[in-house]
Design an enzyme around this catalytic site. Structure first.
Site, PDB file in Angstrom:
ATOM      1  N   ASP A  20       0.809  -1.217   0.000  1.00 46.97           N
ATOM      2  CA  ASP A  20       0.000   0.000   0.000  1.00 46.97           C
ATOM      3  C   ASP A  20       0.843   1.269   0.000  1.00 46.97           C
ATOM      4  OD1 ASP A  20      -2.160  -1.649   0.171  1.00 46.97           O
ATOM      5  OD2 ASP A  20      -2.961  -0.810   2.034  1.00 46.97           O
ATOM      6  N   HIS A  75       3.657  -2.462   3.184  1.00 50.70           N
ATOM      7  CA  HIS A  75       3.698  -1.106   2.647  1.00 50.70           C
ATOM      8  C   HIS A  75       5.009  -0.858   1.905  1.00 50.70           C
ATOM      9  CE1 HIS A  75       0.673  -0.901   5.844  1.00 50.70           C
ATOM     10  NE2 HIS A  75       0.159   0.123   5.188  1.00 50.70           N
TER      11      HIS A  75
END
Length: 280
Positions: A102, A247
């Site tokens: 992400d 992430h």
């Protein structure tokens, strides 16, 4: 995304996300069902999840429609139904797992993530923030060229339930515009920042032609708990159909990059295929 998201607010939001429960079943399949662990990634079939690789056609305006009229027919998926819960687990993938990243693309960390995935011949999902994608279109193209799924993670990573319908439409629509402009097709999946969804986001996401994707295993790498801890969380949570959340932006992601280099080969050694979902 250019800032970190930590502290009590995120913990509250994660509780909201967990309260939504598991998603209802849909027909999903691996985009590379014939691949072997660690083997070369195969070209995704028609209607694979996300913009197809190497599409460089003239982009057309995209506003709350699943696909544009000028797009090739095989890249026009049907508008999905309005969900009430995001997908968190993908049992139809068989003995496979999905890795997702992400908040990028970030030139400090995304290239290293892409290089590691390429080294092992696997594909992943990247949920990008529009403000980051706009500034780094070369990384979007690299994702698509390697066969990864590029998903929508909003424009600026806001708390969606606090926004008006118009603001949600702007956050998701602007990001889909950027992805389509760079890759030639809009994203087919989206993920709400913080995992905080509401009915407006489900309705608008469906109108944009996207399915909602959450996760099964949260590495909590945004807390920078240490490379070993991130590796342990992934390996402990490994199971068929699991979606792992990590992430590649939003803060110092050096631990996330180092952890990927350690847990990915171990997952492959355990016989897991690392793949991406295919909407059918």
């Amino acid at each position: 995304m250019t800032r970190e998201h930590t502290g009590p607010e995120r913990r509250t939001l994660l509780r909201i996300a967990l309260g939504l429960g598991a998603a209802t079943a849909v027909h999903l399949a691996a985009a590379d069902p014939a691949s072997t662990p660690g083997g070369p990634a195969r070209t995704p079939p028609a209607a694979a999840a996300g913009p197809p690789a190497n599409v460089r056609g003239r982009p057309s305006p995209y506003r709350l429609t699943p696909m544009t009229a000028g797009a090739p027919p095989r890249f026009r998926p049907a508008r999905p139904p309005v969900r009430t819960r995001p997908f968190e687990h993908l049992p139809d993938l068989g003995h496979a797992m999905v890795l997702s990243f992400d908040d990028g693309p970030d030139p400090r960390y995304t290239p290293a993530v892409l290089a590691t995935l390429r080294e092992h011949g696997v594909r992943a999902m990247f949920f990008v923030c529009g403000e980051m994608a706009k500034g780094h279109p070369d990384l979007l193209r690299e994702m698509a060229d390697d066969g990864h799924v590029v998903g929508n993670h909003s424009w600026s990573h806001p708390l969606i339930p606090k926004l008006s319908r118009a603001a949600i439409r702007g956050e998701l629509g602007r990001t889909s515009d950027v992805v389509e402009r760079v890759l030639g097709a809009p994203p087919l999946w989206y993920r709400a920042p913080y995992g905080a969804w509401n009915r407006n986001s489900f309705e608008i996401g469906a109108a944009l032609g996207m399915e909602p994707m959450a996760w099964t295993v949260d590495t909590l790498d945004w807390k920078e708990p240490g490379t070993g801890t991130i590796v342990r969380r992934v390996l402990d949570g490994a199971a068929p159909g699991v979606v792992v959340l990590s992430h590649d932006a939003g803060g110092d992601r050096s631990q996330s990059v180092a952890a990927l280099r350690r847990y990915l080969p171990r997952l492959l050694e355990k016989g897991y295929r690392i793949t991406v979902p295919h909407r059918v």
